[in-house]
Scaffold this motif. Structure first.
Motif, PDB file in Angstrom:
ATOM      1  N   ILE A   3       0.850  -1.182   0.000  1.00  0.00           N
ATOM      2  CA  ILE A   3       0.000   0.000   0.000  1.00  0.00           C
ATOM      3  C   ILE A   3       0.889   1.236   0.000  1.00  0.00           C
ATOM      4  CG2 ILE A   3      -1.827   1.249   1.230  1.00  0.00           C
ATOM      5  CD1 ILE A   3      -2.734  -1.549   0.417  1.00  0.00           C
ATOM      6  N   MET A   4       0.636   2.156  -0.931  1.00  0.00           N
ATOM      7  CA  MET A   4       1.350   3.420  -0.998  1.00  0.00           C
ATOM      8  C   MET A   4       0.369   4.529  -0.670  1.00  0.00           C
ATOM      9  SD  MET A   4       3.151   2.086  -4.384  1.00  0.00           S
ATOM     10  CE  MET A   4       2.164   0.604  -4.311  1.00  0.00           C
ATOM     11  N   THR A   5       0.736   5.409   0.256  1.00  0.00           N
ATOM     12  CA  THR A   5      -0.169   6.452   0.720  1.00  0.00           C
ATOM     13  C   THR A   5       0.489   7.828   0.626  1.00  0.00           C
ATOM     14  OG1 THR A   5       0.554   6.359   3.026  1.00  0.00           O
ATOM     15  CG2 THR A   5      -1.196   4.832   2.364  1.00  0.00           C
ATOM     16  N   ASP A   6      -0.365   8.845   0.601  1.00  0.00           N
ATOM     17  CA  ASP A   6       0.075  10.229   0.752  1.00  0.00           C
ATOM     18  C   ASP A   6      -1.081  11.011   1.354  1.00  0.00           C
ATOM     19  OD1 ASP A   6      -1.708  11.192  -1.342  1.00  0.00           O
ATOM     20  OD2 ASP A   6      -0.222  10.610  -2.817  1.00  0.00           O
ATOM     21  N   GLY A   7      -0.820  12.239   1.739  1.00  0.00           N
ATOM     22  CA  GLY A   7      -1.861  13.078   2.325  1.00  0.00           C
ATOM     23  C   GLY A   7      -1.485  13.521   3.725  1.00  0.00           C
ATOM     24  N   LYS A   8      -2.457  14.086   4.410  1.00  0.00           N
ATOM     25  CA  LYS A   8      -2.196  14.553   5.771  1.00  0.00           C
ATOM     26  C   LYS A   8      -1.811  13.365   6.649  1.00  0.00           C
ATOM     27  CE  LYS A   8      -5.056  18.623   5.517  1.00  0.00           C
ATOM     28  NZ  LYS A   8      -6.158  19.392   6.109  1.00  0.00           N
ATOM     29  N   LYS A   9      -0.689  13.505   7.338  1.00  0.00           N
ATOM     30  CA  LYS A   9      -0.122  12.401   8.115  1.00  0.00           C
ATOM     31  C   LYS A   9      -1.114  11.863   9.146  1.00  0.00           C
ATOM     32  CE  LYS A   9       3.644  10.067   9.525  1.00  0.00           C
ATOM     33  NZ  LYS A   9       3.295   8.657   9.496  1.00  0.00           N
ATOM     34  N   ASP A  10      -1.824  12.735   9.838  1.00  0.00           N
ATOM     35  CA  ASP A  10      -2.752  12.246  10.866  1.00  0.00           C
ATOM     36  C   ASP A  10      -3.900  11.444  10.245  1.00  0.00           C
ATOM     37  OD1 ASP A  10      -3.654  14.676   9.767  1.00  0.00           O
ATOM     38  OD2 ASP A  10      -4.851  15.154  11.541  1.00  0.00           O
ATOM     39  N   ALA A  11      -4.364  11.835   9.063  1.00  0.00           N
ATOM     40  CA  ALA A  11      -5.430  11.090   8.378  1.00  0.00           C
ATOM     41  C   ALA A  11      -4.910   9.728   7.915  1.00  0.00           C
ATOM     42  CB  ALA A  11      -5.957  11.888   7.190  1.00  0.00           C
ATOM     43  N   VAL A  12      -3.692   9.708   7.379  1.00  0.00           N
ATOM     44  CA  VAL A  12      -3.095   8.441   6.935  1.00  0.00           C
ATOM     45  C   VAL A  12      -2.877   7.532   8.142  1.00  0.00           C
ATOM     46  CG1 VAL A  12      -1.054   7.385   5.881  1.00  0.00           C
ATOM     47  CG2 VAL A  12      -2.050   9.437   4.862  1.00  0.00           C
ATOM     48  N   ASP A  13      -2.394   8.110   9.250  1.00  0.00           N
ATOM     49  CA  ASP A  13      -2.172   7.309  10.463  1.00  0.00           C
ATOM     50  C   ASP A  13      -3.474   6.705  10.989  1.00  0.00           C
ATOM     51  OD1 ASP A  13       0.553   7.707  10.402  1.00  0.00           O
ATOM     52  OD2 ASP A  13       0.526   9.340  11.883  1.00  0.00           O
ATOM     53  N   GLN A  14      -4.578   7.451  10.892  1.00  0.00           N
ATOM     54  CA  GLN A  14      -5.877   6.930  11.332  1.00  0.00           C
ATOM     55  C   GLN A  14      -6.304   5.726  10.483  1.00  0.00           C
ATOM     56  OE1 GLN A  14      -8.469  10.439  11.239  1.00  0.00           O
ATOM     57  NE2 GLN A  14      -8.926  10.036  13.385  1.00  0.00           N
ATOM     58  N   LYS A  16      -4.204   3.692   8.951  1.00  0.00           N
ATOM     59  CA  LYS A  16      -3.144   2.682   8.889  1.00  0.00           C
ATOM     60  C   LYS A  16      -3.611   1.270   9.271  1.00  0.00           C
ATOM     61  CE  LYS A  16       1.719   2.078   9.536  1.00  0.00           C
ATOM     62  NZ  LYS A  16       2.977   2.590  10.017  1.00  0.00           N
ATOM     63  N   PRO A  17      -4.440   1.088  10.300  1.00  0.00           N
ATOM     64  CA  PRO A  17      -4.888  -0.277  10.608  1.00  0.00           C
ATOM     65  C   PRO A  17      -5.622  -0.944   9.420  1.00  0.00           C
ATOM     66  CG  PRO A  17      -5.413   1.193  12.426  1.00  0.00           C
ATOM     67  CD  PRO A  17      -4.922   2.049  11.300  1.00  0.00           C
ATOM     68  N   TYR A  18      -6.363  -0.147   8.682  1.00  0.00           N
ATOM     69  CA  TYR A  18      -7.065  -0.683   7.508  1.00  0.00           C
ATOM     70  C   TYR A  18      -6.075  -1.026   6.396  1.00  0.00           C
ATOM     71  CZ  TYR A  18     -11.051   1.191  10.001  1.00  0.00           C
ATOM     72  OH  TYR A  18     -11.990   1.463  10.967  1.00  0.00           O
ATOM     73  N   PHE A  19      -5.098  -0.141   6.198  1.00  0.00           N
ATOM     74  CA  PHE A  19      -4.067  -0.419   5.191  1.00  0.00           C
ATOM     75  C   PHE A  19      -3.312  -1.695   5.545  1.00  0.00           C
ATOM     76  CE2 PHE A  19      -3.721   4.458   4.652  1.00  0.00           C
ATOM     77  CZ  PHE A  19      -4.743   4.462   3.723  1.00  0.00           C
ATOM     78  N   GLU A  20      -2.962  -1.835   6.821  1.00  0.00           N
ATOM     79  CA  GLU A  20      -2.220  -3.017   7.266  1.00  0.00           C
ATOM     80  C   GLU A  20      -3.051  -4.285   7.149  1.00  0.00           C
ATOM     81  OE1 GLU A  20      -1.001  -1.606  11.122  1.00  0.00           O
ATOM     82  OE2 GLU A  20       0.927  -0.879  10.331  1.00  0.00           O
ATOM     83  N   ALA A  21      -4.366  -4.158   7.270  1.00  0.00           N
ATOM     84  CA  ALA A  21      -5.242  -5.322   7.102  1.00  0.00           C
ATOM     85  C   ALA A  21      -5.288  -5.760   5.633  1.00  0.00           C
ATOM     86  CB  ALA A  21      -6.650  -5.015   7.600  1.00  0.00           C
ATOM     87  N   MET A  22      -5.119  -4.797   4.721  1.00  0.00           N
ATOM     88  CA  MET A  22      -5.186  -5.102   3.286  1.00  0.00           C
ATOM     89  C   MET A  22      -3.836  -5.486   2.698  1.00  0.00           C
ATOM     90  SD  MET A  22      -7.799  -2.240   1.750  1.00  0.00           S
ATOM     91  CE  MET A  22      -6.649  -0.911   2.015  1.00  0.00           C
ATOM     92  N   GLY A  23      -2.752  -4.932   3.233  1.00  0.00           N
ATOM     93  CA  GLY A  23      -1.453  -5.138   2.616  1.00  0.00           C
ATOM     94  C   GLY A  23      -0.372  -5.488   3.613  1.00  0.00           C
ATOM     95  N   LYS A  24       0.675  -6.109   3.102  1.00  0.00           N
ATOM     96  CA  LYS A  24       1.789  -6.535   3.948  1.00  0.00           C
ATOM     97  C   LYS A  24       2.716  -5.355   4.280  1.00  0.00           C
ATOM     98  CE  LYS A  24       5.338 -10.107   4.109  1.00  0.00           C
ATOM     99  NZ  LYS A  24       5.941 -11.227   3.396  1.00  0.00           N
TER     100      LYS A  24
END
Length: 146
Positions: A3-14, A16-24
């Motif tokens: 998973i590759m992300t960008d944007g406001k860090k606090d929004a991405v951090d919120q 993150k658990p979903y991203f980690e559930a989808m990707g390694k």
């Protein structure tokens, strides 16, 4: 999946658990919108160039009657190694056993998008254009391209 992300860090951090559930693997590329897309296109450009390199290396070896399996054994422990080489049995099936809307079409879509951006920004990526043409020709042999 990565998973590759960008944007406001606090929004991405919120998220993150979903991203980690989808990707390694989850990578953050900063605040600037579009940075993650650039990272994705860059990665798939490198994938396509590696695919072409492996294809051409095997073609060259075959023209001198070297068995492809033996050459791949050598390359896997030498300087020509890459993810594509390590997974050649899977990668080569992408066009040998072509299925619409699968990996090859996604690579094609990303290369097309990358080359479109290069055209608009006047950025020359000659290997990207060569990889696009080479893979387009390979795919054309395995399916009808409209």
């Amino acid at each position: 999946m990565t998973i590759m992300t960008d944007g406001k860090k606090d929004a991405v951090d919120q998220c993150k658990p979903y991203f980690e559930a989808m990707g390694k693997h989850v990578f953050y590329f900063g605040n600037k919108a579009g940075s993650a897309q650039v990272a994705k296109l860059s990665n798939n450009l490198m994938l396509a160039i590696n695919m072409v390199g492996c294809t051409e290396g095997l073609k060259f070896a075959k023209s001198f009657d070297l068995p492809p399996e033996r050459l791949l054994e050598l390359v896997k422990v030498s300087t020509g190694d890459s993810w594509v080489v390590q997974n050649w049995d899977v990668v080569s099936k992408w066009w040998e056993d072509y299925e619409p809307n699968r990996t090859l079409d996604l690579v094609y879509k990303d290369l097309f998008a990358l080359l479109n951006v290069c055209f608009k920004t006047k950025l020359s990526l000659s290997m990207g254009g060569l990889a696009f043409n080479h893979l387009l020709n390979a795919w054309g042999k395995s399916r009808h391209i409209r």
